[in-house]
Scaffold this active site. Structure first.
Site, mmCIF file in Angstrom:
data_model
loop_
_atom_site.group_PDB
_atom_site.id
_atom_site.type_symbol
_atom_site.label_atom_id
_atom_site.label_comp_id
_atom_site.label_asym_id
_atom_site.label_seq_id
_atom_site.Cartn_x
_atom_site.Cartn_y
_atom_site.Cartn_z
ATOM 1 N N GLU A 1 0.817 -1.209 0.000
ATOM 2 C CA GLU A 1 0.000 0.000 0.000
ATOM 3 C C GLU A 1 0.854 1.263 0.000
ATOM 4 O OE1 GLU A 1 -2.674 -0.289 3.323
ATOM 5 O OE2 GLU A 1 -3.240 -2.323 2.742
ATOM 6 N N CYS B 1 5.033 -7.654 7.737
ATOM 7 C CA CYS B 1 5.968 -7.152 8.745
ATOM 8 C C CYS B 1 6.147 -8.203 9.829
ATOM 9 C CB CYS B 1 5.428 -5.865 9.363
ATOM 10 S SG CYS B 1 6.532 -5.149 10.607
ATOM 11 N N CYS C 1 3.013 -6.364 15.913
ATOM 12 C CA CYS C 1 2.111 -5.500 16.682
ATOM 13 C C CYS C 1 0.696 -6.061 16.548
ATOM 14 C CB CYS C 1 2.171 -4.069 16.160
ATOM 15 S SG CYS C 1 3.840 -3.389 16.205
ATOM 16 N N CYS D 1 -2.126 -4.272 14.372
ATOM 17 C CA CYS D 1 -1.764 -3.813 13.028
ATOM 18 C C CYS D 1 -2.085 -4.878 11.983
ATOM 19 C CB CYS D 1 -0.273 -3.474 12.999
ATOM 20 S SG CYS D 1 0.343 -3.100 11.343
ATOM 21 N N GLY E 1 5.213 -2.391 6.750
ATOM 22 C CA GLY E 1 6.567 -2.838 7.026
ATOM 23 C C GLY E 1 7.349 -1.941 7.955
ATOM 24 N N SER F 1 9.612 6.068 10.130
ATOM 25 C CA SER F 1 8.845 5.661 11.309
ATOM 26 C C SER F 1 9.261 4.251 11.692
ATOM 27 C CB SER F 1 7.348 5.694 10.992
ATOM 28 O OG SER F 1 6.604 5.254 12.107
ATOM 29 N N SER G 1 7.286 4.518 17.193
ATOM 30 C CA SER G 1 5.960 4.048 17.611
ATOM 31 C C SER G 1 6.073 3.405 18.987
ATOM 32 C CB SER G 1 5.424 3.048 16.589
ATOM 33 O OG SER G 1 5.311 3.670 15.319
ATOM 34 N N ASN H 1 -7.448 2.263 14.680
ATOM 35 C CA ASN H 1 -8.342 1.914 13.582
ATOM 36 C C ASN H 1 -8.529 0.399 13.671
ATOM 37 O OD1 ASN H 1 -9.858 2.380 11.264
ATOM 38 N ND2 ASN H 1 -8.117 1.986 9.932
ATOM 39 N N CYS I 1 -3.016 0.948 8.154
ATOM 40 C CA CYS I 1 -1.879 0.206 7.616
ATOM 41 C C CYS I 1 -2.265 -1.237 7.309
ATOM 42 C CB CYS I 1 -0.767 0.263 8.668
ATOM 43 S SG CYS I 1 0.669 -0.660 8.252
HETATM 44 N N1 SAH Z 1 6.603 -0.146 11.144
HETATM 45 C C1 SAH Z 1 6.685 1.246 11.359
HETATM 46 C C2 SAH Z 1 6.056 2.072 10.261
HETATM 47 C C3 SAH Z 1 4.773 1.563 9.667
HETATM 48 S S1 SAH Z 1 3.395 1.527 10.738
HETATM 49 C C4 SAH Z 1 6.095 1.621 12.717
HETATM 50 O O1 SAH Z 1 5.469 0.775 13.343
HETATM 51 O O2 SAH Z 1 6.303 2.751 13.145
HETATM 52 C C5 SAH Z 1 2.966 3.245 10.805
HETATM 53 C C6 SAH Z 1 2.113 3.629 12.001
HETATM 54 O O3 SAH Z 1 0.804 3.057 11.875
HETATM 55 C C7 SAH Z 1 2.667 3.135 13.328
HETATM 56 O O4 SAH Z 1 2.738 4.162 14.272
HETATM 57 C C8 SAH Z 1 1.649 2.106 13.716
HETATM 58 O O5 SAH Z 1 1.608 1.942 15.097
HETATM 59 C C9 SAH Z 1 0.370 2.659 13.146
HETATM 60 N N2 SAH Z 1 -0.714 1.659 13.073
HETATM 61 C C10 SAH Z 1 -0.621 0.378 12.732
HETATM 62 N N3 SAH Z 1 -1.824 -0.230 12.819
HETATM 63 C C11 SAH Z 1 -2.709 0.701 13.220
HETATM 64 C C12 SAH Z 1 -4.112 0.682 13.508
HETATM 65 N N4 SAH Z 1 -4.825 -0.430 13.372
HETATM 66 N N5 SAH Z 1 -4.680 1.829 13.923
HETATM 67 C C13 SAH Z 1 -3.951 2.965 14.048
HETATM 68 N N6 SAH Z 1 -2.640 3.041 13.789
HETATM 69 C C14 SAH Z 1 -2.000 1.917 13.383
HETATM 70 FE FE1 SF4 Z 2 5.111 -3.646 11.629
HETATM 71 FE FE2 SF4 Z 2 4.687 -1.048 12.156
HETATM 72 FE FE3 SF4 Z 2 2.607 -2.761 11.831
HETATM 73 FE FE4 SF4 Z 2 4.132 -2.916 14.003
HETATM 74 S S1 SF4 Z 2 2.830 -1.194 13.405
HETATM 75 S S2 SF4 Z 2 3.469 -4.670 12.760
HETATM 76 S S3 SF4 Z 2 6.124 -2.428 13.187
HETATM 77 S S4 SF4 Z 2 4.082 -2.176 10.284
#
Ligand code: SAH
Ligand code: SF4
Length: 381
Positions: free
Chosen positions: A90, A130, A134, A137, A180, A212, A235, A311, A354
């Protein structure tokens, strides 16, 4: 292969192989990165025979658009790109300042670097899936499928820059916040930074790029040592290791103290204010005590806290807090003396969490993700 997979030196070598002088690389480079042509035939100052050879051997597109959503009420376009091997990633093109990634610093840095003009920001992916685990995510739920190469990263940006050019606009910022973990794919990420900031190409200022990370300590140290003013976002999502290890799998390898230590080193090496991202999850990490603990932990680091109401993803019970809770959390951080914004990751109304567009395209996300209006309030720090 794609011409965007090549460095300028690599391009020169390829041209020499075709019997051309190496200086032609500069010519082709300008067509690729300044004129943003999408067809070799458009490189009109190249000999016809060379254009024919290039077209035969190389492509200008490796990405194809699998899905595209233009948001109804936020000026963002979310793209799902297919890659050669069937993977999909994406990319989001946003037509506004991503202020939380680059808020005014108020630290004698002068005018905000973006100037007063429009901002057009690309959010790019560095991996398909990834490995960081998390739990909230959608990308994390896929696991790591594979790293992207630099060409695939660069092409996401080029695709968007072309789209902007068609509308008479210019790309101004790039955030590595798509699918990622950029610091877990350092080589491609750094090659992308170099390509985007190349003065003979797109020539973006490193200050307009934000990496990030979930907190890959050696990666933060590499970034600090790289000596370019690329911005950093980290994060966090929790003020203590016990909770963070439950939310973010990789915290078992890089715990909070280690991450914040690396953040301090990044700033000691000249790095700018760091944005700390914190996804707010109802009943999990949204209490006043947790806000206070977070503010305490960030003491001594020039920071901006960016609160993102969760989200929700398809396979998870986790929900965002009420707007009241989000506001109280923010208020606590501000009272503790930190800069803090609460906001929707805009574009979320287009299933832009994401990894969620991909899940949707694969039929794994049964419902449209929408965040109740009124949940999100925008603040200026
Ligand atoms: N892997 C890196 C960058 C990609 S994720 C990182 O984790 O920082 C980018 C951002 O999207 C991160 O801050 C992550 O915590 C957030 N994110 C992921 N899933 C989400 C969700 N379901 N709702 C809100 N933010 C989310
Ligand atoms: Fe990977 Fe970032 Fe999603 Fe965590 S929030 S699983 S580090 S993409």
């Amino acid at each position: 292969p794609s011409l965007y997979a090549l460095t300028q030196e690599g391009l020169a070598a390829a041209l020499v192989e075709l019997g051309q002088p190496a200086w032609r690389a500069g010519q082709v480079w300008r067509w690729l990165y300044q004129a943003l042509v999408d067809d070799v035939q458009a490189m009109t100052d190249l000999p016809l025979e060379l254009r024919r050879q290039l077209a035969q051997r190389y492509r200008l597109h490796r990405l194809h658009v699998l899905a595209r959503t233009d948001s109804g009420d936020s000026p963002a376009t979310k793209l799902l790109f297919g890659l050669d091997d069937g993977q999909a990633v994406e990319t989001v093109l946003m037509h506004y300042g991503d202020e939380a990634d680059d808020p005014p610093e108020g630290e004698g840095s002068g005018a905000p670097e973006s100037g007063a003009g429009e901002r057009h920001t690309v959010c790019l992916s560095t991996q398909a899936g990834c490995a960081m685990g998390c739990v909230f995510c959608a990308t994390g739920q896929m696991g790591l499928l594979r790293d992207l190469d630099a060409g695939e990263c660069v092409e996401q940006v080029i695709w968007c820059a072309r789209e902007l050019a068609r509308r008479g606009k210019r790309l101004s910022h790039v955030v590595f916040m798509g699918m990622g973990e950029p610091l877990a794919n350092w080589e491609a990420t750094w090659a992308t930074v170099e390509r985007l900031t190349d003065p003979s190409g797109l020539a973006l200022s490193p200050r307009r790029l934000t990496l990030s990370t979930v907190g890959i300590v050696p990666g933060i140290d590499r970034l600090a040592a790289a000596g370019r003013p690329v911005r950093l976002a980290v994060s966090l999502h929790a003020p203590d290791d016990e909770l963070r290890s439950r939310l973010v799998g990789i915290n078992r390898s890089y715990a909070l103290d280690a991450i914040l230590g690396a953040c301090r080193r990044y700033q000691a090496a000249g790095g700018r204010r760091i944005t700390f991202e914190y996804v707010l999850i109802a009943g999990v990490n949204d209490s006043i005590a947790q806000a206070e603990a977070l503010a305490r932990r960030l003491r001594g680091i020039r920071s901006h806290v960016n609160l993102i109401p969760l989200n929700p993803t398809a396979d998870s019970e986790l929900q965002p807090p009420t707007s009241q809770t989000c506001l109280a959390f923010r208020e606590t951080i501000v009272t503790a003396g930190l800069s803090c914004t609460l906001r929707l990751r805009r574009g979320i109304d287009i299933q832009a969490g994401c990894g969620q567009l991909r899940m949707r395209a694969e039929g794994r996300l049964g419902r449209t993700v929408s965040v109740p209006r009124g949940l999100v309030t925008e603040f200026s720090p």
